[in-house]
Design a protein around this motif. Structure first.
Motif, PDB file in Angstrom:
ATOM      1  N   ASP A   1      -5.848   0.392  12.540  1.00 33.20           N
ATOM      2  CA  ASP A   1      -5.080  -0.630  13.255  1.00 33.20           C
ATOM      3  C   ASP A   1      -5.930  -1.839  13.618  1.00 33.20           C
ATOM      4  O   ASP A   1      -5.420  -2.820  14.159  1.00 33.20           O
ATOM      5  CB  ASP A   1      -4.425  -0.052  14.501  1.00 33.20           C
ATOM      6  CG  ASP A   1      -5.416   0.662  15.417  1.00 33.20           C
ATOM      7  OD1 ASP A   1      -6.634   0.445  15.288  1.00 33.20           O
ATOM      8  OD2 ASP A   1      -4.965   1.461  16.263  1.00 33.20           O
ATOM      9  N   GLU A   2      -7.217  -1.780  13.324  1.00 34.13           N
ATOM     10  CA  GLU A   2      -8.113  -2.929  13.478  1.00 34.13           C
ATOM     11  C   GLU A   2      -9.332  -2.685  12.603  1.00 34.13           C
ATOM     12  O   GLU A   2      -9.791  -1.542  12.464  1.00 34.13           O
ATOM     13  CB  GLU A   2      -8.552  -3.109  14.928  1.00 34.13           C
ATOM     14  CG  GLU A   2      -9.456  -4.331  15.142  1.00 34.13           C
ATOM     15  CD  GLU A   2      -9.880  -4.528  16.582  1.00 34.13           C
ATOM     16  OE1 GLU A   2     -10.895  -5.215  16.809  1.00 34.13           O
ATOM     17  OE2 GLU A   2      -9.190  -3.991  17.474  1.00 34.13           O
ATOM     18  N   VAL A   3      -9.841  -3.743  12.008  1.00 37.58           N
ATOM     19  CA  VAL A   3     -11.033  -3.646  11.171  1.00 37.58           C
ATOM     20  C   VAL A   3     -12.102  -4.565  11.741  1.00 37.58           C
ATOM     21  O   VAL A   3     -11.840  -5.743  12.017  1.00 37.58           O
ATOM     22  CB  VAL A   3     -10.737  -4.035   9.701  1.00 37.58           C
ATOM     23  CG1 VAL A   3     -12.030  -4.052   8.879  1.00 37.58           C
ATOM     24  CG2 VAL A   3      -9.726  -3.068   9.085  1.00 37.58           C
ATOM     25  N   VAL A   4     -13.299  -4.011  11.929  1.00 35.78           N
ATOM     26  CA  VAL A   4     -14.447  -4.794  12.364  1.00 35.78           C
ATOM     27  C   VAL A   4     -15.400  -4.901  11.183  1.00 35.78           C
ATOM     28  O   VAL A   4     -15.887  -3.883  10.672  1.00 35.78           O
ATOM     29  CB  VAL A   4     -15.171  -4.149  13.555  1.00 35.78           C
ATOM     30  CG1 VAL A   4     -16.316  -5.051  14.025  1.00 35.78           C
ATOM     31  CG2 VAL A   4     -14.203  -3.871  14.698  1.00 35.78           C
ATOM     32  N   LEU A   5     -15.651  -6.113  10.730  1.00 35.44           N
ATOM     33  CA  LEU A   5     -16.563  -6.346   9.620  1.00 35.44           C
ATOM     34  C   LEU A   5     -17.934  -6.694  10.177  1.00 35.44           C
ATOM     35  O   LEU A   5     -18.085  -7.661  10.932  1.00 35.44           O
ATOM     36  CB  LEU A   5     -16.047  -7.483   8.735  1.00 35.44           C
ATOM     37  CG  LEU A   5     -14.871  -7.132   7.824  1.00 35.44           C
ATOM     38  CD1 LEU A   5     -14.172  -8.392   7.342  1.00 35.44           C
ATOM     39  CD2 LEU A   5     -15.346  -6.316   6.631  1.00 35.44           C
ATOM     40  N   VAL A   6     -18.939  -5.907   9.807  1.00 33.25           N
ATOM     41  CA  VAL A   6     -20.316  -6.202  10.200  1.00 33.25           C
ATOM     42  C   VAL A   6     -20.926  -7.071   9.109  1.00 33.25           C
ATOM     43  O   VAL A   6     -21.030  -6.652   7.954  1.00 33.25           O
ATOM     44  CB  VAL A   6     -21.132  -4.915  10.388  1.00 33.25           C
ATOM     45  CG1 VAL A   6     -22.578  -5.257  10.773  1.00 33.25           C
ATOM     46  CG2 VAL A   6     -20.500  -4.043  11.465  1.00 33.25           C
ATOM     47  N   VAL A   7     -21.289  -8.288   9.467  1.00 32.74           N
ATOM     48  CA  VAL A   7     -21.743  -9.276   8.497  1.00 32.74           C
ATOM     49  C   VAL A   7     -23.186  -9.660   8.792  1.00 32.74           C
ATOM     50  O   VAL A   7     -23.726  -9.405   9.863  1.00 32.74           O
ATOM     51  CB  VAL A   7     -20.836 -10.524   8.507  1.00 32.74           C
ATOM     52  CG1 VAL A   7     -19.435 -10.168   8.044  1.00 32.74           C
ATOM     53  CG2 VAL A   7     -20.795 -11.148   9.897  1.00 32.74           C
ATOM     54  N   GLY A   8     -23.797 -10.304   7.791  1.00 32.93           N
ATOM     55  CA  GLY A   8     -25.172 -10.759   7.931  1.00 32.93           C
ATOM     56  C   GLY A   8     -25.335 -12.119   7.319  1.00 32.93           C
ATOM     57  O   GLY A   8     -24.645 -13.067   7.680  1.00 32.93           O
TER      58      GLY A   8
ATOM     59  N   VAL B   1      -3.204  -6.892   9.973  1.00 32.94           N
ATOM     60  CA  VAL B   1      -4.134  -6.100  10.778  1.00 32.94           C
ATOM     61  C   VAL B   1      -5.208  -7.034  11.325  1.00 32.94           C
ATOM     62  O   VAL B   1      -5.772  -7.842  10.579  1.00 32.94           O
ATOM     63  CB  VAL B   1      -4.777  -4.978   9.934  1.00 32.94           C
ATOM     64  CG1 VAL B   1      -5.910  -4.292  10.700  1.00 32.94           C
ATOM     65  CG2 VAL B   1      -3.727  -3.954   9.527  1.00 32.94           C
ATOM     66  N   PRO B   2      -5.515  -6.961  12.625  1.00 32.93           N
ATOM     67  CA  PRO B   2      -6.540  -7.836  13.195  1.00 32.93           C
ATOM     68  C   PRO B   2      -7.916  -7.576  12.565  1.00 32.93           C
ATOM     69  O   PRO B   2      -8.295  -6.429  12.335  1.00 32.93           O
ATOM     70  CB  PRO B   2      -6.551  -7.458  14.680  1.00 32.93           C
ATOM     71  CG  PRO B   2      -5.247  -6.780  14.925  1.00 32.93           C
ATOM     72  CD  PRO B   2      -4.877  -6.102  13.650  1.00 32.93           C
ATOM     73  N   ILE B   3      -8.628  -8.661  12.312  1.00 34.61           N
ATOM     74  CA  ILE B   3      -9.987  -8.592  11.780  1.00 34.61           C
ATOM     75  C   ILE B   3     -10.922  -9.251  12.787  1.00 34.61           C
ATOM     76  O   ILE B   3     -10.661 -10.367  13.254  1.00 34.61           O
ATOM     77  CB  ILE B   3     -10.106  -9.323  10.430  1.00 34.61           C
ATOM     78  CG1 ILE B   3      -9.141  -8.737   9.397  1.00 34.61           C
ATOM     79  CG2 ILE B   3     -11.551  -9.275   9.922  1.00 34.61           C
ATOM     80  CD1 ILE B   3      -9.482  -7.360   8.901  1.00 34.61           C
ATOM     81  N   SER B   4     -11.993  -8.563  13.137  1.00 29.69           N
ATOM     82  CA  SER B   4     -13.032  -9.164  13.969  1.00 29.69           C
ATOM     83  C   SER B   4     -14.376  -8.981  13.285  1.00 29.69           C
ATOM     84  O   SER B   4     -14.488  -8.253  12.287  1.00 29.69           O
ATOM     85  CB  SER B   4     -13.038  -8.554  15.374  1.00 29.69           C
ATOM     86  OG  SER B   4     -13.273  -7.162  15.319  1.00 29.69           O
TER      87      SER B   4
END
Length: 393
Positions: free
Chosen positions: A47-54, A71-74
Motif C-alpha cells: 500500500d506504499e513503496v519507499v524507494l531507497v535512492v543514491g 500507490v504512494p511513492i516516497s
C-alpha cells in the motif's frame, strides 16, 4: 504492507551502461528494471513503496513521482555506509509495522512476491546449480534455520533471492552495529529474525539478479516474451509482423520491414525501410534502425541509431549510440566456446554461446567498422572508418 525497494546501487559490474544512468533505470521491455520490482510489490498488495535512492536519484524520482499506479511513492537517500541494512535504515522513519524489502535490480515471479507478503516473516529462495556464489538458506520443517554467505561447502542449493517480509520488530534491528565485514547487511537482520521467529522460505520458480550486461539482455528476453502483440503506431502496408510484436503509438515502421517477435518498438522509434528485426529485441524510445539493417536479439536504448547496411546481434547499445553505415557486430566465437566479457577488469564467461558488444552512452562508430564478440565500448568511445576493433575501448 509497506515495501522498501533498494535502488541506490551504482552498478559497477554492468558498466558502461550505468556510467550515467542508475542501473535500476536501465530498460527492460517497456519500463525501467526497478519498475518491474515496484509492479511486483504493488500487485502483491503493497500500500506504499519507499524507494531507497543514491547517485543520480533524479532519474528515479522523475519516473515514479509521488505516486505510481495509485500507490504512494516516497524516497529515502542512502548514506555513505554501503551495507544493505544501512540502506533500508534510511527508510526507518517510514516503517511502522511489518514491511517488505526487495532488491530493485532483481526480477521476481510476481506470484511468489504475493506469497512472500502472505507468509511473513518470510524470505524468497530459489534452487541454483552453484550455490557457493550466493547466500545459502538452510531449512527444516518448512522453516528457515540459517543463512550463510557464499559458503565453500553449501548446506543446500537454496539461494537467497533478495526479497524479505519482516516483522515490525526488525525495524529496531536495522541499526545493529556493523558486522566484521565493515558493513551491516540485510542478511544480518534476517539472521536475527530467524533467531526470534519462524521464517517461511518462499520458493521462486523464476528469478534473475541483473548485475552484468548480458543479464540485462536476458532480462529483456524474459519480459519481452510476456508481451502481447499490438500495433498502435504507423506501420507500412507491406510490413511483416510475425509473432508478438508491439509497435507503440508514435513509432514508425517503414516499407519492406520484417519483424519477428517478441519485439517492442517504442514511441518515437523508426524502423526501415527494408530492415529485419528478430529475436527478443527492444528498440527504445526515439531509436532508429536504418535501411537494410538487421538487428537480432538486442537492446537499443533510447535515441540509439544503427545506420543502414549494418548488423547488430546479441548486443546492448546505450543511449544515443550511433553506429555508422556498414557497422558489423560479431557475436559468435569460431570455436563455439562461451563468449567472455570484461567485468571490473576481469574477463569472465557470459555463459552465452552468442554475445556481441556492449556500447555505453554516446558511442559512435565510423562506417564499415567491424566489432568482435564480447567487446566493451566505454561511453563516448569512437572508431575510425573501416576499423576492426578487437579490444575493449
Amino acid at each position: 504492507m509497506k515495501a522498501v525497494v533498494l535502488a541506490a546501487g551504482e552498478g559497477t559490474r554492468i558498466r558502461p551502461l550505468s556510467a550515467s544512468l542508475p542501473k535500476p533505470m536501465l530498460p527492460v521491455a517497456d519500463r525501467p528494471l526497478v519498475a518491474h520490482t515496484v509492479d511486483a510489490a504493488i500487485e502483491a498488495g503493497a500500500d506504499e513503496v519507499v524507494l531507497v535512492v543514491g547517485y543520480e536519484a533524479a532519474a528515479v524520482r522523475e519516473y515514479f513521482g509521488d505516486g505510481y499506479r495509485d500507490v504512494p511513492i516516497s524516497y529515502a537517500v542512502q548514506g555513505e555506509q554501503a551495507g544493505t541494512a544501512h540502506a533500508v535504515n534510511a527508510a526507518r522513519d517510514r516503517l511502522d509495522g511489518p514491511f517488505a524489502v526487495l532488491n530493485g535490480d532483481n526480477l521476481y515471479d510476481p506470484d511468489a512476491v504475493a506469497r512472500l507478503f502472505e507468509s511473513g516473516p518470510a524470505v524468497c529462495a530459489i534452487p541454483v546449480d552453484e550455490p557457493r556464489n550466493y547466500g545459502v538458506l538452510s531449512t527444516a520443517d518448512e522453516t528457515v534455520t540459517d543463512i550463510v554467505e557464499k559458503p565453500s561447502d553449501p548446506p543446500t542449493n537454496l539461494a537467497n533471492a533478495g526479497a524479505y517480509a519482516f516483522p515490525a520488530e526488525a525495524r529496531e534491528w536495522l541499526e545493529v552495529p556493523p558486522s566484521e565485514r565493515g558493513e551491516h547487511e540485510i542478511t544480518d537482520v534476517l539472521a536475527r529474525v530467524i533467531e526470534e521467529y519462524a521464517v517461511t522460505p518462499v520458493t521462486l520458480e523464476r528469478w534473475m539478479d541483473v548485475g552484468r550486461p548480458w543479464e540485462l539482455l536476458e532480462a529483456n528476453e524474459w519480459k519481452l516474451a510476456d508481451l502481447e502483440g499490438r500495433v498502435d503506431g504507423d506501420v507500412a502496408a507491406d510490413t511483416v509482423l510475425d509473432g508478438d510484436v508491439v509497435v507503440e503509438e508514435g513509432a514508425t515502421v517503414r516499407s519492406g520491414v520484417v519483424i519477428e517477435g517478441p519485439a517492442l518498438v517504442r514511441t518515437g522509434a523508426t524502423v526501415g525501410p527494408n530492415a529485419y528485426v528478430r529475436g527478443a529485441t527492444l528498440i527504445g524510445e526515439g531509436a532508429k534502425v536504418g535501411h537494410a539493417v538487421e538487428v537480432k536479439n538486442s537492446v537499443l536504448s533510447a535515441g540509439a541509431t544503427v545506420g543502414h547496411l549494418s548488423y547488430v546481434g546479441d548486443s546492448v547499445l546505450g543511449r544515443d549510440v550511433n553506429f555508422g553505415a556498414g557497422t558489423t557486430v560479431a557475436n559468435l566465437r569460431h570455436d563455439d566456446a562461451d563468449v567472455r566479457f570484461s567485468v571490473k577488469g576481469e574477463r569472465v564467461s557470459t555463459g552465452r554461446r552468442k554475445f556481441g558488444v556492449v556500447a555505453g552512452d554516446g558511442v559512435k562508430t565510423g562506417i564499415n567498422t567491424s566489432l568482435t564478440q564480447g567487446l566493451k565500448l566505454e561511453s563516448g568511445a569512437t572508431t575510425r572508418p573501416d576499423e576492426t576493433v578487437e579490444r575493449d575501448r
